[in-house]
Write an enzyme that holds these catalytic residues in place. Structure first.
Site, mmCIF file in Angstrom:
data_model
loop_
_atom_site.group_PDB
_atom_site.id
_atom_site.type_symbol
_atom_site.label_atom_id
_atom_site.label_comp_id
_atom_site.label_asym_id
_atom_site.label_seq_id
_atom_site.Cartn_x
_atom_site.Cartn_y
_atom_site.Cartn_z
ATOM 1 N N ARG A 24 2.827 1.095 -5.179
ATOM 2 C CA ARG A 24 2.412 1.690 -3.906
ATOM 3 C C ARG A 24 2.588 0.682 -2.755
ATOM 4 N NH1 ARG A 24 -0.978 0.609 0.320
ATOM 5 N NH2 ARG A 24 -2.513 -0.193 -1.166
ATOM 6 N N CYS A 257 3.083 -4.574 4.706
ATOM 7 C CA CYS A 257 2.374 -3.444 5.312
ATOM 8 C C CYS A 257 3.245 -2.863 6.412
ATOM 9 C CB CYS A 257 1.029 -3.895 5.892
ATOM 10 S SG CYS A 257 0.145 -2.590 6.773
#
Length: 316
Positions: A24, A257
């Site tokens: 993920r 991110c």
């Protein structure tokens, strides 16, 4: 394959749980879409390598993270193919849900473990969640409540715990206040994220002590370090000495991110395992199989792994 010489420190925990976030957090920032079959094989390989928890994907809107647009199909594949089952055990495969819409999708597919992702700072809350620092709790409260009513396990992430690229230093008491509010919504664990990798060991110790003083024991806390400034393993040792026993890591050092360009350098699972095994700390992870998995995934992505251990053991 070489293994570290074991020198046991009896003051450290005997066992650590590695919360694998590669599928993920590791893949979400990839510009080229990774095929579903590759993601499914990645999950299976990680389970077979002994990872006790593998975060699979996120039910975020595809507009924001196109790489995870196949989340529903991947969750279906997990159930249909038993990707989470090995040697008679079932490995939890949590799914990140940003809000109630994400929770609805998780409920439809029988997901049992979810995570929410909050922010310790105002700016990142606005950029990542399109909510103010306070408004994020209003968004998360019904999500967590409904998930708990459905018998789900809920983990809470808090980002920007050690520094923010827009706001700079983040006060320890602010992090504790936000983290405790998130945890108190009904989470079973709070993961403290050094999203841009600026934390140092003393800062880690101070933050953990502050959380302890606020009533959260280290058994309720996990650490999520990035290695942007080369501090991830030093920070891990500081957390270990404080008694933390759950650490997030990404196979092969994948990821960052998508909402913070400076958030590079996820702590590589292999680097973490090498250090822990050298300290005589049990992880249940087969390092050889994990390295082989990251070498394979690097081949799928068309570039070498940034993990020092992967490169050392695999010969580059």
């Amino acid at each position: 394959m070489r293994t570290p010489q074991v020198v046991r420190d009896p003051s450290l925990p005997e066992r650590v749980t590695i919360y694998e976030v590669g599928p993920r957090d590791g893949l979400q920032n990839e510009s080229a879409v990774v095929p579903l079959e590759t993601k499914a094989a990645f999950l299976r390989r990680l389970v077979e390598a002994g990872l006790p928890v593998v975060e699979a994907t996120s039910f975020v809107h595809p507009k924001w993270v196109p790489q995870l647009a196949d989340a529903a199909d991947l969750v279906d594949a997990i159930a249909e193919r038993g990707l989470d089952r090995v040697d008679g055990r079932t490995v939890p495969m949590p799914v990140l849900v940003p809000n109630e819409r994400g929770l609805d999708r998780a409920l439809e597919r029988g997901v049992r473990h979810i995570a929410i992702f909050g922010s310790a700072t105002e700016t990142f809350a606005q950029r990542n969640l399109n909510r103010s620092l306070d408004e994020q709790f209003t968004m998360f409260e019904p999500t967590v409540r409904r998930a708990r009513e459905a018998g789900m396990d809920v983990r809470a992430y808090i980002s920007m715990c050690f520094g923010d690229p827009w706001e700079g230093d983040v006060p320890v008491d602010q992090v504790v206040s936000v983290g405790k509010r998130l945890f108190d919504l009904g989470a079973s664990q709070l993961s403290l994220g050094d999203t841009i990798g600026v934390g140092t060991p003393g800062h880690v110790a101070a933050l953990l002590a502050a959380f302890n003083e606020a009533g959260l024991p280290n058994t309720d806390l996990a650490m999520h370090f990035h290695d942007t400034y080369g501090q991830a393993l030093s920070n891990t040792q500081a957390a270990l000495r404080a008694g933390v026993t759950t650490f997030d890591a990404s196979a092969g050092g994948l990821g960052g991110c998508p909402y913070a360009e400076s958030a590079t350098g996820n702590l590589a699972t292999e680097d973490l395992v090498w250090m822990l095994h050298g300290l005589g700390i049990d992880t249940g992870v087969d390092l050889d199989r994990l390295v082989a998995t990251s070498v394979w995934m690097a081949g799928q992505l068309g570039r070498p792994s940034p993990s020092r251990v992967v490169n050392a053991l695999a010969g580059g």
